[in-house]
Design a protein around this motif. Structure first.
Motif, PDB file in Angstrom:
ATOM      1  N   PHE A  63      40.969  31.875  30.411  1.00 55.65           N
ATOM      2  CA  PHE A  63      40.635  33.016  31.259  1.00 55.65           C
ATOM      3  C   PHE A  63      39.143  33.080  31.547  1.00 55.65           C
ATOM      4  CE2 PHE A  63      39.602  37.581  31.777  1.00 55.65           C
ATOM      5  CZ  PHE A  63      40.397  37.875  32.866  1.00 55.65           C
ATOM      6  N   SER A  64      38.312  32.593  30.621  1.00 50.71           N
ATOM      7  CA  SER A  64      36.865  32.612  30.821  1.00 50.71           C
ATOM      8  C   SER A  64      36.478  31.845  32.081  1.00 50.71           C
ATOM      9  CB  SER A  64      36.156  32.009  29.598  1.00 50.71           C
ATOM     10  OG  SER A  64      34.767  31.958  29.798  1.00 50.71           O
ATOM     11  N   SER A  65      37.110  30.708  32.291  1.00 50.07           N
ATOM     12  CA  SER A  65      36.839  29.920  33.493  1.00 50.07           C
ATOM     13  C   SER A  65      37.559  30.515  34.702  1.00 50.07           C
ATOM     14  CB  SER A  65      37.294  28.477  33.265  1.00 50.07           C
ATOM     15  OG  SER A  65      37.140  27.706  34.434  1.00 50.07           O
ATOM     16  N   ASP A  66      38.810  30.962  34.494  1.00 52.75           N
ATOM     17  CA  ASP A  66      39.609  31.492  35.595  1.00 52.75           C
ATOM     18  C   ASP A  66      38.959  32.704  36.250  1.00 52.75           C
ATOM     19  OD1 ASP A  66      41.436  29.568  35.065  1.00 52.75           O
ATOM     20  OD2 ASP A  66      43.008  30.896  34.321  1.00 52.75           O
ATOM     21  N   ILE A  67      38.426  33.617  35.431  1.00 56.98           N
ATOM     22  CA  ILE A  67      37.906  34.860  35.991  1.00 56.98           C
ATOM     23  C   ILE A  67      36.665  34.606  36.838  1.00 56.98           C
ATOM     24  CG2 ILE A  67      36.493  35.414  33.959  1.00 56.98           C
ATOM     25  CD1 ILE A  67      38.425  37.867  36.244  1.00 56.98           C
ATOM     26  N   GLN A  68      35.880  33.607  36.467  1.00 55.64           N
ATOM     27  CA  GLN A  68      34.682  33.296  37.250  1.00 55.64           C
ATOM     28  C   GLN A  68      35.062  32.754  38.621  1.00 55.64           C
ATOM     29  OE1 GLN A  68      31.299  31.491  34.842  1.00 55.64           O
ATOM     30  NE2 GLN A  68      32.945  31.342  33.350  1.00 55.64           N
ATOM     31  N   SER A  69      36.106  31.928  38.679  1.00 59.59           N
ATOM     32  CA  SER A  69      36.575  31.429  39.970  1.00 59.59           C
ATOM     33  C   SER A  69      37.218  32.551  40.786  1.00 59.59           C
ATOM     34  CB  SER A  69      37.587  30.301  39.754  1.00 59.59           C
ATOM     35  OG  SER A  69      36.986  29.179  39.185  1.00 59.59           O
ATOM     36  N   TRP A  70      37.973  33.401  40.097  1.00 54.99           N
ATOM     37  CA  TRP A  70      38.723  34.456  40.783  1.00 54.99           C
ATOM     38  C   TRP A  70      37.807  35.444  41.485  1.00 54.99           C
ATOM     39  CZ3 TRP A  70      39.569  39.816  39.851  1.00 54.99           C
ATOM     40  CH2 TRP A  70      40.648  40.362  40.551  1.00 54.99           C
ATOM     41  N   VAL A  71      36.733  35.864  40.816  1.00 58.43           N
ATOM     42  CA  VAL A  71      35.855  36.848  41.449  1.00 58.43           C
ATOM     43  C   VAL A  71      35.147  36.264  42.666  1.00 58.43           C
ATOM     44  CG1 VAL A  71      35.513  38.226  39.366  1.00 58.43           C
ATOM     45  CG2 VAL A  71      33.962  36.327  39.823  1.00 58.43           C
ATOM     46  N   LYS A  72      34.845  34.967  42.637  1.00 55.07           N
ATOM     47  CA  LYS A  72      34.208  34.339  43.793  1.00 55.07           C
ATOM     48  C   LYS A  72      35.162  34.325  44.988  1.00 55.07           C
ATOM     49  CE  LYS A  72      31.184  31.279  41.118  1.00 55.07           C
ATOM     50  NZ  LYS A  72      30.916  29.866  40.736  1.00 55.07           N
ATOM     51  N   GLN A  73      36.453  34.126  44.707  1.00 56.51           N
ATOM     52  CA  GLN A  73      37.435  34.065  45.788  1.00 56.51           C
ATOM     53  C   GLN A  73      37.743  35.441  46.366  1.00 56.51           C
ATOM     54  OE1 GLN A  73      40.961  31.641  44.522  1.00 56.51           O
ATOM     55  NE2 GLN A  73      39.710  31.300  42.710  1.00 56.51           N
ATOM     56  N   THR A  74      37.703  36.468  45.514  1.00 55.38           N
ATOM     57  CA  THR A  74      38.161  37.794  45.933  1.00 55.38           C
ATOM     58  C   THR A  74      37.044  38.726  46.379  1.00 55.38           C
ATOM     59  OG1 THR A  74      38.053  38.545  43.624  1.00 55.38           O
ATOM     60  CG2 THR A  74      40.163  37.672  44.410  1.00 55.38           C
ATOM     61  N   GLY A  75      35.792  38.381  46.069  1.00 56.52           N
ATOM     62  CA  GLY A  75      34.691  39.252  46.463  1.00 56.52           C
ATOM     63  C   GLY A  75      34.376  40.342  45.456  1.00 56.52           C
ATOM     64  N   HIS A  76      35.033  40.313  44.292  1.00 54.84           N
ATOM     65  CA  HIS A  76      34.704  41.267  43.231  1.00 54.84           C
ATOM     66  C   HIS A  76      33.501  40.745  42.448  1.00 54.84           C
ATOM     67  CE1 HIS A  76      38.318  43.251  44.414  1.00 54.84           C
ATOM     68  NE2 HIS A  76      39.117  42.308  43.950  1.00 54.84           N
ATOM     69  N   HIS A  77      33.028  41.526  41.468  1.00 53.08           N
ATOM     70  CA  HIS A  77      31.802  41.178  40.754  1.00 53.08           C
ATOM     71  C   HIS A  77      32.061  41.109  39.246  1.00 53.08           C
ATOM     72  CE1 HIS A  77      29.942  42.028  44.598  1.00 53.08           C
ATOM     73  NE2 HIS A  77      30.451  43.257  44.562  1.00 53.08           N
ATOM     74  N   LEU A  78      31.646  40.022  38.632  1.00 52.43           N
ATOM     75  CA  LEU A  78      31.774  39.865  37.188  1.00 52.43           C
ATOM     76  C   LEU A  78      30.518  40.458  36.539  1.00 52.43           C
ATOM     77  CD1 LEU A  78      33.479  38.741  34.861  1.00 52.43           C
ATOM     78  CD2 LEU A  78      32.273  36.561  35.124  1.00 52.43           C
ATOM     79  N   ILE A  79      30.678  41.603  35.893  1.00 51.55           N
ATOM     80  CA  ILE A  79      29.545  42.329  35.304  1.00 51.55           C
ATOM     81  C   ILE A  79      29.193  41.786  33.927  1.00 51.55           C
ATOM     82  CG2 ILE A  79      28.688  44.590  34.622  1.00 51.55           C
ATOM     83  CD1 ILE A  79      29.170  44.198  37.642  1.00 51.55           C
ATOM     84  N   ASP A  80      30.207  41.457  33.145  1.00 53.05           N
ATOM     85  CA  ASP A  80      29.958  40.972  31.782  1.00 53.05           C
ATOM     86  C   ASP A  80      31.105  40.061  31.375  1.00 53.05           C
ATOM     87  OD1 ASP A  80      28.598  40.766  29.336  1.00 53.05           O
ATOM     88  OD2 ASP A  80      29.840  42.309  28.424  1.00 53.05           O
ATOM     89  N   LEU A  81      30.790  39.030  30.606  1.00 49.03           N
ATOM     90  CA  LEU A  81      31.793  38.096  30.108  1.00 49.03           C
ATOM     91  C   LEU A  81      31.410  37.693  28.699  1.00 49.03           C
ATOM     92  CD1 LEU A  81      34.332  36.349  30.706  1.00 49.03           C
ATOM     93  CD2 LEU A  81      32.773  34.547  31.456  1.00 49.03           C
TER      94      LEU A  81
END
Length: 372
Positions: A172-190
């Motif tokens: 999920f650590s890798s997946d979420i970084q790709s997902w936010v780039k595709q969807t336009g959301h923002h990863l605030i903390d990981l």
């Protein structure tokens, strides 16, 4: 055989760690996203997955190795020790270091008559800024479950609102970084530790429906589903050829294709039940994978390997080595690993673990997508 020393990171003073960092002897072996989220000052970042190819440092020095809690640093210390480096494993890792720093810098609040401390004020401010942060727990779900559930939950939020997700799938650590780039959301903390991933995502503005996906001409992605030698050879030959042509290449290994990534020197992993049964039936590594046709109980595979040697054709392990040398991304599907009972330590250390979100993120930058 263990050839390195282990000390508790909290037994070292801040001055000790600062001196190690200043002299280039403090090594953080966590992944880059973990390092960027927070690290000990002046520590150098060499992720465990890259140590075999990216540790061009002086063997005349002693290096002090840490990770999040101590497991990866122990593996890294063994690898570097076997390669001739003098190393010390800092057990407890960044987690123990951070907890110690927090304890040392948190004022004593036993006197209730005192005014709020700066730390308390920050905490109250954080609560005010994000009073509606939603918390979800997807522990136990495998890819693509966490991403699918997160997508459904974030649709119910307004732009600017946040959601905090806890997931036990390490990919999920890798997946979420790709997902936010595709969807336009923002990863605030990981934040990633040994058994869970915690991510804070802020909902972005809705994408316009007439927006088109940008397609790069410089990418090639391959899904290797097959566990057969000839098909795996084809995948790696294409991958190396595409890389030689200047393309960015990633290979997503899923189900039977995972056998190509197994280490020949993998440590013995205790398994029970169906995992043990799978382990007995699956190939032990790329050299043991059967042919798709004319395998003849292994005789066909033997003849194929003999002909390849006579014709100077690289073996599958050699092609994988070249892929790693050429910075081809090798991704092991975490869901398939879990289903088939394949553990992280059984795979080559250079392999990145991830899920369908990681693969889909790579396809957006690719014009060639192959399924083998």
């Amino acid at each position: 055989m263990v050839r390195f020393k282990t000390v508790q990171i909290t037994d070292l003073t801040d001055e000790d760690l600062q001196a190690m960092g200043a002299q280039g002897q403090l090594i953080d072996v966590r992944e880059t996203d973990e390092y960027e989220a927070g690290h000990i000052e002046d520590a150098l970042n060499y992720p465990l997955s890259t140590l075999n190819t990216k540790f061009p440092l002086d063997q005349g020095k002693t290096y002090y190795i840490y990770c999040q809690a101590g497991k990866r640093s122990q593996q890294a210390s063994q690898m570097l020790s076997d390669s001739g480096f003098e190393v010390v494993n800092l057990n407890g890792g960044y987690q123990a270091y951070s907890e110690q720093q927090e304890a040392e810098h948190t004022p004593d609040n036993t006197d209730t008559d005192k005014t709020d401390t700066p730390q308390q004020a920050v905490s109250e401010e954080t609560k005010t800024i994000h009073p509606d942060r939603k918390q979800v727990n997807y522990s136990g779900l495998q890819c693509p479950g966490p991403i699918m559930n997160l997508s459904r939950e974030i649709k119910q939020l307004n732009p600017g609102q946040q959601i905090e997700a806890t997931v036990t799938d390490p990919g999920f650590s890798s997946d979420i970084q790709s997902w936010v780039k595709q969807t336009g959301h923002h990863l605030i903390d990981l934040n990633t530790d040994n058994d869970k991933v915690t991510a804070v995502i802020e909902k972005g503005e809705e994408k316009s429906k007439d927006m088109t996906v940008h397609e790069s001409d410089n990418g090639t992605t391959i899904v290797l589903f097959s566990g057969e030698l000839d098909k795996a050879l084809a995948a790696l030959i294409i991958a190396n050829g595409a890389r030689a042509a200047g393309r960015d290449v990633s290979i997503f290994f899923t189900f039977w294709g995972l056998n190509a990534l197994k280490r020949t020197d993998a440590p013995k992993v205790k398994k029970q039940g169906l995992e043990k049964l799978f382990d007995m039936m699956l190939p032990k590594g790329p050299e043991s994978m059967p042919l798709s046709k004319m395998n003849m109980f292994g005789l066909g595979r033997f003849m194929m390997k003999l002909l390849m040697k006579q014709k100077n054709v690289d073996s599958l392990p050699s092609l994988i080595d070249k892929a790693i040398e050429n910075d081809i991304k090798l991704i092991a599907c975490t869901m398939s690993m879990d289903v088939m009972g394949i553990k992280r330590e059984e795979l080559r250390p250079e392999v990145q673990i991830g899920g369908v979100g990681t693969y889909i993120g790579d396809t957006e930058q690719a014009k060639h997508n192959l399924f083998i």
